[in-house]
Scaffold this motif. Structure first.
Motif, mmCIF file in Angstrom:
data_model
loop_
_atom_site.group_PDB
_atom_site.id
_atom_site.type_symbol
_atom_site.label_atom_id
_atom_site.label_comp_id
_atom_site.label_asym_id
_atom_site.label_seq_id
_atom_site.Cartn_x
_atom_site.Cartn_y
_atom_site.Cartn_z
ATOM 1 N N LEU A 21 0.779 -1.235 0.000
ATOM 2 C CA LEU A 21 0.000 0.000 0.000
ATOM 3 C C LEU A 21 0.814 1.290 0.000
ATOM 4 O O LEU A 21 0.244 2.364 -0.198
ATOM 5 C CB LEU A 21 -0.920 0.039 1.238
ATOM 6 C CG LEU A 21 -1.959 -1.060 1.372
ATOM 7 C CD1 LEU A 21 -2.754 -0.860 2.656
ATOM 8 C CD2 LEU A 21 -2.875 -1.089 0.178
ATOM 9 N N HIS A 22 2.112 1.215 0.252
ATOM 10 C CA HIS A 22 2.887 2.439 0.483
ATOM 11 C C HIS A 22 4.088 2.559 -0.453
ATOM 12 O O HIS A 22 4.832 1.589 -0.665
ATOM 13 C CB HIS A 22 3.348 2.487 1.944
ATOM 14 C CG HIS A 22 2.197 2.513 2.890
ATOM 15 N ND1 HIS A 22 1.681 1.368 3.445
ATOM 16 C CD2 HIS A 22 1.436 3.541 3.334
ATOM 17 C CE1 HIS A 22 0.655 1.693 4.213
ATOM 18 N NE2 HIS A 22 0.478 2.992 4.162
ATOM 19 N N GLU A 77 0.053 6.616 -0.462
ATOM 20 C CA GLU A 77 -0.648 5.396 -0.080
ATOM 21 C C GLU A 77 -1.647 5.033 -1.172
ATOM 22 O O GLU A 77 -2.373 5.897 -1.671
ATOM 23 C CB GLU A 77 -1.392 5.642 1.232
ATOM 24 C CG GLU A 77 -2.224 4.460 1.685
ATOM 25 C CD GLU A 77 -2.971 4.745 2.988
ATOM 26 O OE1 GLU A 77 -3.370 3.769 3.623
ATOM 27 O OE2 GLU A 77 -3.163 5.924 3.341
ATOM 28 N N THR A 136 -5.003 3.867 -2.142
ATOM 29 C CA THR A 136 -6.270 3.896 -1.414
ATOM 30 C C THR A 136 -7.321 2.972 -2.021
ATOM 31 O O THR A 136 -8.290 2.621 -1.361
ATOM 32 C CB THR A 136 -6.835 5.330 -1.364
ATOM 33 O OG1 THR A 136 -6.984 5.810 -2.705
ATOM 34 C CG2 THR A 136 -5.910 6.242 -0.568
ATOM 35 N N TRP A 186 -4.665 6.765 -5.346
ATOM 36 C CA TRP A 186 -3.662 7.037 -4.327
ATOM 37 C C TRP A 186 -3.864 8.424 -3.737
ATOM 38 O O TRP A 186 -4.589 9.258 -4.274
ATOM 39 C CB TRP A 186 -2.255 6.940 -4.911
ATOM 40 C CG TRP A 186 -1.905 8.126 -5.771
ATOM 41 C CD1 TRP A 186 -1.259 9.260 -5.372
ATOM 42 C CD2 TRP A 186 -2.226 8.312 -7.141
ATOM 43 N NE1 TRP A 186 -1.170 10.143 -6.420
ATOM 44 C CE2 TRP A 186 -1.750 9.578 -7.519
ATOM 45 C CE3 TRP A 186 -2.876 7.539 -8.101
ATOM 46 C CZ2 TRP A 186 -1.899 10.082 -8.806
ATOM 47 C CZ3 TRP A 186 -3.021 8.051 -9.379
ATOM 48 C CH2 TRP A 186 -2.529 9.291 -9.718
ATOM 49 N N THR A 195 0.762 11.089 1.637
ATOM 50 C CA THR A 195 0.600 11.065 3.088
ATOM 51 C C THR A 195 1.509 12.075 3.773
ATOM 52 O O THR A 195 1.382 12.322 4.961
ATOM 53 C CB THR A 195 0.869 9.656 3.661
ATOM 54 O OG1 THR A 195 2.185 9.242 3.282
ATOM 55 C CG2 THR A 195 -0.166 8.665 3.138
#
Length: 156
Positions: A45-46, A63, A65, A75, A78
């Motif tokens: 996810l990152h 991230e 999403t 995305w 963050t």
């Protein structure tokens, strides 16, 4: 600051599965995205990005999403540069796919605001998609794939 919306698309002479699979290979982005020095996938996810635009080097994290195989990847940043977006994949015909990019970003400082007003960001995003098209069409197959799914958080 106010986010500015951008949208662009490109048609690629490859099947939607192949195009989507290549897009999920985030670490290949520097091959076709102007100003992107590196993308490191930290986990499913990152992502950690390093960019350099007009001499300014920036690092930020993003991230994933939402991710639906062969359909979309969304995305949001963050930290660092504030932006979010979605790339969608549309089957036009056997072996032909439309890639659509929608992105919102907040230009930082006078230079970025002026560049955005002059269409620099829109031009760069479209150029990135054109280079992605050239990148995938010049390869016999995608360089990898991540077929996992990330469900959008209904609370955001």
């Amino acid at each position: 600051m106010t986010a500015v919306a951008h949208e662009t698309s490109v048609e690629v002479d490859r099947p939607v599965r192949t195009v989507y699979n290549q897009w999920t290979q985030f670490e290949s982005f520097p091959h076709f995205m102007d100003g992107v020095e590196s993308v490191t996938q930290l986990d499913d996810l990152h992502l950690h990005w390093v960019t350099k635009t007009a001499g300014a080097r920036r690092e930020f994290d993003a991230e994933i999403t939402e991710q639906i195989p062969d359909e979309r990847v969304a995305w949001k940043s963050t930290n660092g540069t504030t932006h979010s977006g979605v790339v969608t994949f549309h089957r036009l015909a056997e072996g032909r796919t439309k890639v659509m990019l929608q992105m919102e970003l907040e230009p930082e400082g006078v230079v970025e605001k002026a560049g955005d007003a002059l269409g620099v960001v829109q031009h760069r995003l479209h150029g990135d998609l054109e280079r992605f098209k050239e990148y995938i069409e010049s390869r016999p197959a995608e360089s990898g794939a991540w077929r996992g799914e990330v469900s959008q958080d209904p609370t955001t």
